[in-house]
Motif scaffolding. Structure first.
Motif, PDB file in Angstrom:
ATOM      1  N   LEU A 126      -3.429   7.278  78.356  1.00  0.00           N
ATOM      2  CA  LEU A 126      -5.099   6.458  78.121  1.00  0.00           C
ATOM      3  C   LEU A 126      -4.833   5.477  79.828  1.00  0.00           C
ATOM      4  O   LEU A 126      -5.442   5.472  80.310  1.00  0.00           O
ATOM      5  N   ALA A 127      -3.896   4.976  79.832  1.00  0.00           N
ATOM      6  CA  ALA A 127      -3.509   3.341  80.910  1.00  0.00           C
ATOM      7  C   ALA A 127      -3.546   4.469  82.528  1.00  0.00           C
ATOM      8  O   ALA A 127      -3.645   4.190  83.455  1.00  0.00           O
ATOM      9  N   ASP A 128      -2.244   5.582  82.324  1.00  0.00           N
ATOM     10  CA  ASP A 128      -2.285   6.917  83.224  1.00  0.00           C
ATOM     11  C   ASP A 128      -3.816   6.805  83.937  1.00  0.00           C
ATOM     12  O   ASP A 128      -4.482   6.918  84.676  1.00  0.00           O
TER      13      ASP A 128
ATOM     14  N   GLY B  12      -6.474   5.584  87.187  1.00  0.00           N
ATOM     15  CA  GLY B  12      -6.832   6.466  87.992  1.00  0.00           C
ATOM     16  C   GLY B  12      -5.562   7.388  88.214  1.00  0.00           C
ATOM     17  O   GLY B  12      -5.316   8.233  89.701  1.00  0.00           O
ATOM     18  N   ASP B  13      -4.010   7.127  88.347  1.00  0.00           N
ATOM     19  CA  ASP B  13      -2.911   7.597  88.005  1.00  0.00           C
ATOM     20  C   ASP B  13      -3.307   8.436  88.369  1.00  0.00           C
ATOM     21  O   ASP B  13      -1.632   9.565  88.643  1.00  0.00           O
ATOM     22  N   LEU B  14      -3.850   9.435  86.806  1.00  0.00           N
ATOM     23  CA  LEU B  14      -3.972  10.723  86.912  1.00  0.00           C
ATOM     24  C   LEU B  14      -5.327  11.517  86.779  1.00  0.00           C
ATOM     25  O   LEU B  14      -5.695  10.552  86.144  1.00  0.00           O
ATOM     26  N   LYS B  15      -5.294  11.859  87.973  1.00  0.00           N
ATOM     27  CA  LYS B  15      -6.831  12.910  87.978  1.00  0.00           C
ATOM     28  C   LYS B  15      -6.255  14.112  88.286  1.00  0.00           C
ATOM     29  O   LYS B  15      -6.187  14.501  88.426  1.00  0.00           O
ATOM     30  N   PHE B  16      -7.619  14.876  87.374  1.00  0.00           N
ATOM     31  CA  PHE B  16      -8.181  16.167  87.356  1.00  0.00           C
ATOM     32  C   PHE B  16      -9.252  16.615  88.676  1.00  0.00           C
ATOM     33  O   PHE B  16     -10.345  15.672  87.732  1.00  0.00           O
TER      34      PHE B  16
ATOM     35  N   LYS C 195      -0.025   9.854  90.339  1.00  0.00           N
ATOM     36  CA  LYS C 195       0.290   8.515  91.405  1.00  0.00           C
ATOM     37  C   LYS C 195       0.464   9.331  92.924  1.00  0.00           C
ATOM     38  O   LYS C 195       2.053   9.266  93.153  1.00  0.00           O
ATOM     39  N   GLY C 196      -0.435   9.848  93.041  1.00  0.00           N
ATOM     40  CA  GLY C 196      -0.197  10.611  94.764  1.00  0.00           C
ATOM     41  C   GLY C 196       0.322  11.789  94.704  1.00  0.00           C
ATOM     42  O   GLY C 196       0.180  12.024  96.129  1.00  0.00           O
ATOM     43  N   LYS C 197       0.600  12.454  93.974  1.00  0.00           N
ATOM     44  CA  LYS C 197       1.244  13.590  93.592  1.00  0.00           C
ATOM     45  C   LYS C 197       0.483  15.134  93.169  1.00  0.00           C
ATOM     46  O   LYS C 197      -0.090  14.708  91.771  1.00  0.00           O
ATOM     47  N   ASP C 198       0.711  15.467  94.282  1.00  0.00           N
ATOM     48  CA  ASP C 198      -0.251  16.339  93.323  1.00  0.00           C
ATOM     49  C   ASP C 198       0.436  17.405  93.013  1.00  0.00           C
ATOM     50  O   ASP C 198       2.177  17.971  92.606  1.00  0.00           O
ATOM     51  N   ILE C 199      -0.633  18.165  91.319  1.00  0.00           N
ATOM     52  CA  ILE C 199       0.207  18.437  89.947  1.00  0.00           C
ATOM     53  C   ILE C 199      -0.393  19.468  89.917  1.00  0.00           C
ATOM     54  O   ILE C 199      -0.477  19.954  88.389  1.00  0.00           O
TER      55      ILE C 199
END
Length: 150
Positions: free
Chosen positions: A75-77, A81-85, A116-120
């Motif tokens: 939830l924190a991520d 905005g550290d985790l975005k889809f 966190k800025g990395k493409d997942i």
């Protein structure tokens, strides 16, 4: 904590046993499938308020890179905005009911996102364990595996 660790072990080590036990009725399968789709839609919208109640307090995720996350971390991520889809398309979903209070769901996701800025972005297989708690169903364990391209 020990009970939770045993649940994780059971969910990961014994899926064939869970799948062999019973077939879900159409109503259960529809409800669990809708819950997965609602979670996916909220994930793309970044709507933590919608999916937070779907997660058990002790929810635990093993991500495709092997790291782990608790409900609070997840939830924190999302909130930071550290985790975005941009995309989280679900397919090939199978629901298996292990008993009246637990279901195991497997599916494929086609994702486009950043952590966190990395493409997942990529293709993944997921196994989710949902448990009935009172009058609602909650995600307890989720484990993702990256599908190698080519």
């Amino acid at each position: 904590m020990r009970t939770f660790q045993l649940m994780i072990l059971a969910a990961i080590a014994f899926p064939a046993i869970a799948f062999a036990q019973t077939t879900p009725n159409a109503e259960t399968e529809k409800a669990v499938t809708k819950m997965e789709q609602d979670f996916s839609a909220a994930l793309v919208k970044g709507d933590a308020a919608t999916f937070a109640p779907m997660l058990a307090e002790n929810a635990y995720t093993v991500t495709p890179d092997g790291s782990t996350s608790t409900k609070a971390q997840f939830l924190a991520d999302m909130k930071s905005g550290d985790l975005k889809f941009e995309q989280n398309n679900l397919s090939d979903m199978k629901v298996q009911v292990t008993d009246a209070d637990m279901a195991v769901v497997t599916y494929r996701s086609s994702d486009k996102g950043m952590y966190k800025g990395k493409d997942i972005s990529g293709e993944y297989r997921w196994t989710d364990v949902l448990v009935k708690s009172g009058d609602k169903c909650e995600f307890v364990v989720s484990q993702g595996t990256s599908i190698a391209s080519g």
